[in-house]
Write a protein that holds these residues in place. Structure first.
Motif, mmCIF file in Angstrom:
data_model
loop_
_atom_site.group_PDB
_atom_site.id
_atom_site.type_symbol
_atom_site.label_atom_id
_atom_site.label_comp_id
_atom_site.label_asym_id
_atom_site.label_seq_id
_atom_site.Cartn_x
_atom_site.Cartn_y
_atom_site.Cartn_z
ATOM 1 N N ALA A 164 0.831 -1.203 0.000
ATOM 2 C CA ALA A 164 0.000 0.000 0.000
ATOM 3 C C ALA A 164 0.867 1.255 0.000
ATOM 4 N N LYS A 217 2.544 1.667 -3.451
ATOM 5 C CA LYS A 217 1.630 2.153 -4.481
ATOM 6 C C LYS A 217 1.352 3.646 -4.294
ATOM 7 N N LEU A 268 -6.382 3.784 -3.283
ATOM 8 C CA LEU A 268 -5.927 2.446 -2.924
ATOM 9 C C LEU A 268 -7.149 1.558 -2.741
#
Length: 675
Positions: free
Chosen positions: A306, A309, A317
């Protein structure tokens, strides 16, 4: 901001369902709701895999975890397993689920298929559809005729609940992981619009690359990544390209998702995709276990992906899954799990019942550690959305690191003008990355003092934000003029202020006392529980439950490789040779008003649990306890049957180090714990 008010409502009570329906736009950076840029957290939960009476509590848990959008599949064979007979009752009641989301002020993205996958039998397409003599997932008129009936039925459930009606449904995804011509996806959209779907935007999975693209702006591509994959045919610990999920990079998609169905995928950005915002819909909140491959997912896996990203430029997300579930029963007697023998997908043997997915919230709503670990990140995304979403990503280190490469620190920058965030990730699944000494981070003209970045350190350091020149602590939230920061484990906290003052060696003081004026420094645990209204309960000791062995296991079965050339799960006939135990539940659990989990630790290959002769739960042993929510038992049921098939030496199965690989079978312990 209105889009993320679902999260604000969690902490301030200011949100209401009246916030639905405000203007939604998007550009190359982010969603823009009511004129404000937002950075949502989307969590996948499958309503038809959870009993309807549990929906309200589970949606509330998702909201408290920081989820600000819910995504859910509408599985065709869950609602029409017999041709022409649609079921919208019980846990298939889509409208009731959407009304629960509306009451909880949670926007919803519907993923309507017709093909969904989701480890459901045939990817969700009913068995009877395969006998129609038409080409599935195409513009075949016969196929589209049946899809039209499906979409009309779905529409009947959502009337008055679309965003334009001040309802929760904000977007819709058509099909899933489709690689053919975009004309098919556009035909699905055209059909939906003609029926009455009218939503702010529509989506598709951004993988694999379409053979013919859709016109720009018609369907937003959403991406994903996973730390490991049950679908990989390898039985080695670190198979495939999953390691790339832990590297900062501009490439949006994954070359590891669904390789059993999609084959090898190239690492390149599809033409035109850079003009869309970078969103994800399938960031692995955990991972399912197939019979032949049983990954054990660590909370750091999910958190690291997470953070990576977000640091790589994503401004939404989306976790798959965020909440696990249990496969419902069909009316035809067939099971609704994916297997090697089913007509569609047919690449993996999944459990008949459990779809726990090791998600932040498991099959029975039990929180796994990443549920709390992710909360500070979600609060940060919410409170600094307008700042973060306008920042571009840059990559000071290679975007093409090899598996386990340990020569340099993984880090990235998101910045705009003289402010930014430095994202650090010194973690890779199943690799022992070392501490990095004498690291000097730089961004926006600011150089941090040299520091040591510990092994497994994952952090976001602010530069030129919220009155800070820089800090070696992580921003979490801002409320009523107060700034909350989280201490980064193993990194001494320095807070350098814009006024020239620098605080060194700062220690956390919690929420009661600032470390400087309006700045509060929290421990990780304090940050993970920030703003949660948790009722303190004295933890109850697990109640040990005895069991009686009724029969020994029969002859060992031959574990063969099936259609997909991976180990095949036991058949119903095989289960007749399992060892059988009787479990007597304490009568004292009744009428307590509390929910209890049965926790079974066992040695063996796989296990099943029966109540009144009916299968209620199953488990492929991989190192975590076999759980069951006792509140789901039929009223008055106090006796359960446990069946265990022995572990076999040398079986062609990937088992993690946490699994008990000892040949044979036995019950180690059975206990009941309060949820």
């Amino acid at each position: 901001m209105c889009f993320c008010l679902a999260l604000l409502g969690m902490v301030s009570g200011t949100a209401s369902a009246a916030d639905f329906g405000k203007e939604v736009k998007w550009d190359s950076q982010s969603l823009i709701i009511d004129g404000h840029r937002v950075c949502p957290v989307m969590g996948e939960v499958h309503y038809s895999r959870i009993p309807a009476e549990e929906w309200a509590s589970e949606v509330r848990k998702m909201k408290e975890g920081g989820v600000t959008i819910i995504a859910t599949y509408v599985f065709w064979n869950h609602v029409e397993d017999r041709e022409g007979i649609f079921r919208w009752d019980g846990q298939r009641d889509l409208r009731r689920f959407l009304e629960v989301c509306q009451q909880q002020e949670m926007p919803v993205v519907l993923r309507v298929g017709p093909f969904c996958h989701g480890e459901v039998r045939n990817g969700g397409i009913p068995d009877w559809m395969f006998a129609k003599g038409c080409k599935l997932r195409s513009q075949d008129k016969v196929f589209l005729g049946y899809v039209d009936k499906l979409y009309r039925q779905i529409y009947s459930q959502i009337i008055g609940l679309q965003w334009k009606d001040h309802g929760p449904i904000i977007a819709c995804q058509f099909d899933n992981e489709y690689r053919g011509s975009g004309d098919y996806l556009m035909a699905l959209k055209k059909m939906a619009l003609a029926i009455g779907f009218e939503l702010p935007f529509y989506t598709r999975t951004g993988w694999p690359e379409l053979s013919k693209p859709v016109p720009f702006g018609e369907l937003l591509p959403l991406y994903g990544d996973y730390a490991d994959g049950f679908w990989d045919k390898s039985i080695e610990p670190t198979a495939g390209n999953y390691y790339k999920a832990f590297n900062f990079k501009g490439f949006r998609s994954s070359t590891a998702i669904g390789t059993d169905l999609l084959g090898k995928q190239e690492e390149k950005i599809n033409k035109g995709d850079e003009a869309y915002p970078y969103f994800t819909c399938e960031l692995g909140g955990g991972m399912a276990t197939a019979y032949h491959r049983r990954p054990y997912i660590y909370p750091e896996d999910t958190y690291s992906m997470a953070l990576v990203k977000l640091g790589s430029g994503s401004n939404l997300l989306g976790y798959y899954m965020y909440h696990g579930g249990t496969n419902p029963e069909s009316t035809t007697g067939i099971t609704l799990n994916e297997t090697q023998r089913t007509l569609g997908t047919a690449n993996n043997d999944l459990p008949v019942k459990t779809y726990d997915f090791q998600a932040p919230l498991g099959e029975f709503g039990q929180p796994y550690p990443q549920y709390y670990m992710l909360r500070p990140l979600h609060l940060f995304m919410h409170d600094w959305a307008e700042t973060l979403t306008q920042m571009e990503a840059s990559f000071p280190v290679s975007q093409d690191l090899k598996k386990g490469e340990d020569g340099a620190l993984r880090w990235a920058i998101r910045s705009q003008a003289d402010s930014g965030f430095i994202f650090v990730n010194n973690y890779e699944r199943l690799q022992n990355l070392s501490a990095k000494k004498d690291v000097q981070l730089q961004a926006c003209g600011i150089s941090f003092p040299k520091m040591t970045i510990p092994a497994k350190c994952m952090a976001i350091f602010p530069v030129g934000i919220a009155g800070l020149r820089y800090a070696t602590a992580q921003l979490v939230a801002r409320r009523d003029g107060r700034i909350f920061m989280m201490q980064v484990d193993g990194v001494p906290t320095t807070i350098a202020l814009q006024n020239g003052k620098t605080l060194r060696g700062v220690k956390p003081r919690g929420m009661e006392k600032p470390v400087y004026k309006n700045i509060y420094l929290l421990t990780r645990s304090q940050a993970e529980h920030l703003f949660l209204d948790e009722t303190a309960k004295t933890p109850s000791a697990p109640l040990n439950v005895g069991c009686q062995k009724l029969s020994e296991a029969g002859p060992l079965r031959a574990i063969v490789k099936g259609k997909a050339k991976v180990a095949e799960a036991p058949t119903e006939e095989d289960w007749q040779q399992a060892a059988v135990y009787k479990i007597l539940l304490p009568l004292s659990l009744e009428n307590t008003g509390e929910r209890h989990l049965l926790s079974i630790e066992y040695q063996g290959d796989c296990a099943r649990l029966y109540a009144n002769g009916k299968l209620v739960a199953d488990n492929f042993q991989y190192g975590r306890p076999f759980l069951y929510g006792l509140w789901r038992l039929p009223e008055g049921c106090h006796e359960l049957e446990l069946r265990i098939l022995p572990m076999q030496d040398g079986a062609p199965i990937y088992l993690p180090t946490e699994a008990d690989k000892t040949p044979g079978e036995r019950v180690k312990s059975i206990s009941v714990v309060r949820e």
